[in-house]
Scaffold this active site. Structure first.
Site, short mmCIF file in Angstrom:
data_model
loop_
_atom_site.label_atom_id
_atom_site.label_comp_id
_atom_site.label_asym_id
_atom_site.label_seq_id
_atom_site.Cartn_x
_atom_site.Cartn_y
_atom_site.Cartn_z
N LYS A 47 -13.11 13.98 -3.21
CA LYS A 47 -13.00 12.52 -3.19
C LYS A 47 -12.80 12.01 -1.76
O LYS A 47 -12.46 12.80 -0.87
CB LYS A 47 -11.83 12.08 -4.08
CG LYS A 47 -10.48 12.61 -3.63
CD LYS A 47 -9.40 12.39 -4.70
CE LYS A 47 -8.05 12.92 -4.24
NZ LYS A 47 -7.07 12.89 -5.35
N TYR A 265 0.40 -1.89 26.04
CA TYR A 265 0.79 -3.16 25.41
C TYR A 265 2.30 -3.24 25.22
O TYR A 265 2.95 -2.24 24.87
CB TYR A 265 0.13 -3.28 24.04
CG TYR A 265 -1.31 -3.72 24.09
CD1 TYR A 265 -1.65 -4.96 24.63
CD2 TYR A 265 -2.31 -2.90 23.59
CE1 TYR A 265 -2.98 -5.36 24.67
CE2 TYR A 265 -3.63 -3.31 23.62
CZ TYR A 265 -3.96 -4.54 24.16
OH TYR A 265 -5.26 -4.94 24.18
C1 LIG Z 1 -6.36 14.08 -5.40
C2 LIG Z 1 -6.14 14.83 -6.65
C3 LIG Z 1 -6.18 16.24 -6.63
C4 LIG Z 1 -6.22 17.04 -5.34
O1 LIG Z 1 -4.91 17.01 -4.80
P1 LIG Z 1 -4.51 17.81 -3.48
O2 LIG Z 1 -3.06 17.53 -3.33
O3 LIG Z 1 -5.32 17.25 -2.37
O4 LIG Z 1 -4.79 19.26 -3.73
C5 LIG Z 1 -6.13 16.90 -7.84
N1 LIG Z 1 -6.00 16.22 -9.01
C6 LIG Z 1 -5.91 14.87 -9.05
C7 LIG Z 1 -5.74 14.19 -10.35
C8 LIG Z 1 -5.96 14.13 -7.86
O5 LIG Z 1 -5.84 12.80 -7.90
#
Ligand SMILES: *Cc1c(COP(=O)(O)O)cnc(C)c1O
Length: 374
Positions: A47, A265
């Site tokens: 994702k 800044y």
């Molecule tokens: C993002 C997510 C993962 C992966 O999690 P990590 O901590 O990056 O390994 C797995 N399951 C769900 C439901 C998620 O939202």
């Protein structure tokens, strides 16, 4: 970089460079798989554009390493991934938005259904064949997923799931990176109870950190994301993952400054003695978080130079007073993330987590992919 251009020209122009080691990502996926109990397999979570590293390059490399199940967050991510990988299984964690059933079907995407309304909507979009779906159970995170009331309703009326081809039952751990946290075993027990109340299907509880809670948490498959990209899934203990990201920034100017001069800044940093400041072409528009102002550091030929002054949109300033001028020189690069000072160290300096450092990496970097073969 534009289509026909030689990569070296784009690199010559670049002030900020990200190198991504695809072979290292595949190696991290294999390390996770090797940590699982027999019979458990590893999916891959890609994702948010593979946590900022580029799903179009990362996902095919993981598929070549043997991964056949991928998770994305959104329908758009799923459609993009389907174009890249015609034959893997792709599940969409954020579920089914109203009116999108046709698009799920056309791209052969599996929605992760998070409440009874979504389950009903997916069943209503039924055409002739069975409707593949995953169901997420909320076992204590209070984010997405069916709660106890919905589970009880399904137990009373199993027909609520009729027509679904149940590909998996999922839940997500809230505190997996802290093995001592009591919520882990409570969620495990709640997940087991939910599985008893539902039709048989492959089960999955652990993301990356959950893998290291022990084999009780492995079930049929695990869903690592950040660990594939080098974030330590076991904070406070040695990182079992390889660093796969290198971030470099080019030095645009080096200047001698007098005692009392202010830097950046807000004149928020004042030189207490004469010294030298290097200005580097990475700023918060590149995702180098402003919260790392005064706190972060960069590597120059094995030495560390502290960030002084505020990080601005396109630039940051480093105190290179103690560093050999032949090393801290205009046109050279400093290392913001490397094998030694990894993504977690960069995150600590910015007061955040590695996940945010990676997903914030901007579009302006010149990107180099290594380890593409094999
Ligand atoms: C993002 C997510 C993962 C992966 O999690 P990590 O901590 O990056 O390994 C797995 N399951 C769900 C439901 C998620 O939202």
């Amino acid at each position: 970089m534009s289509g026909s251009e030689r990569p070296s020209r784009a690199l010559a122009r670049a002030g900020a460079v990200v190198e991504i080691d695809l072979a290292g990502i595949a190696e991290n996926w294999r390390r996770i798989a090797a940590a699982l109990k027999p019979g458990t397999v590893s999916a891959a979570v890609v994702k948010a554009d593979a946590y900022g590293l580029g799903m179009a390059r990362v996902a095919p490399r993981l598929a070549a390493a043997g991964c056949t199940l991928f998770f994305v967050a959104t329908l758009d991510e799923g459609i993009a991934l389907r174009r890249l990988l015609p034959s893997v299984e792709i599940a969409v964690l954020n579920g089914l938005l109203p009116g999108t059933g046709g698009e799920f079907s056309r791209a052969r995407l599996v929605p992760v259904l998070n409440d009874l309304g979504e389950i009903a909507a997916w069943r209503q979009s039924a055409t002739t064949r069975a409707l593949p779906a995953m169901i997420q159970i909320d076992t204590g995170m209070t984010r997405l997923g069916l709660g106890a009331a919905a589970l009880a309703e399904i137990a009373r009326a199993p027909a609520l799931l009729a027509g679904l081809e149940l590909r998996a039952i999922l839940s997500h751990l809230a505190c997996a990176e802290d093995p001592a946290h009591p919520l882990n075993s409570r969620q495990l027990a709640a997940f087991r109870a939910a599985l008893m109340a539902l039709p048989p299907a492959p089960a999955s509880l652990a993301a990356g950190s959950g893998v290291f809670l022990g084999t009780d948490y492995h079930f049929d498959f695990v869903r690592p994301g950040a660990a594939l990209y080098g974030v330590n899934p076991t904070p406070g203990r040695p990182n079992p993952m390889a660093q796969v990201v290198r971030v470099k920034g080019r030095i645009l100017q080096v200047r001698d400054v007098d005692s009392g001069a202010s830097v950046g800044y807000g004149a928020a940093h004042r030189m207490e003695r004469p010294g030298r400041i290097a200005t580097v072409a990475v700023g918060y528009a590149d995702g180098w978080l402003r919260s790392a102002s005064h706190r972060g550091s960069a590597g120059i030929a094995g030495q560390r130079a502290p960030v002084v002054g505020r990080i601005s949109m396109d630039l940051m300033t480093l105190d290179v007073t103690g560093i050999d001028p032949s090393l801290a020189r205009v046109g050279g690069f400093v290392d913001l993330i490397d094998e030694i000072h990894g993504v977690d160290e960069a995150a600590a300096a910015a007061g955040t987590i590695g996940y945010e450092i990676l997903t914030a990496l901007g579009r302006r970097y010149h990107r180099i992919y290594r380890g593409t073969a094999g």
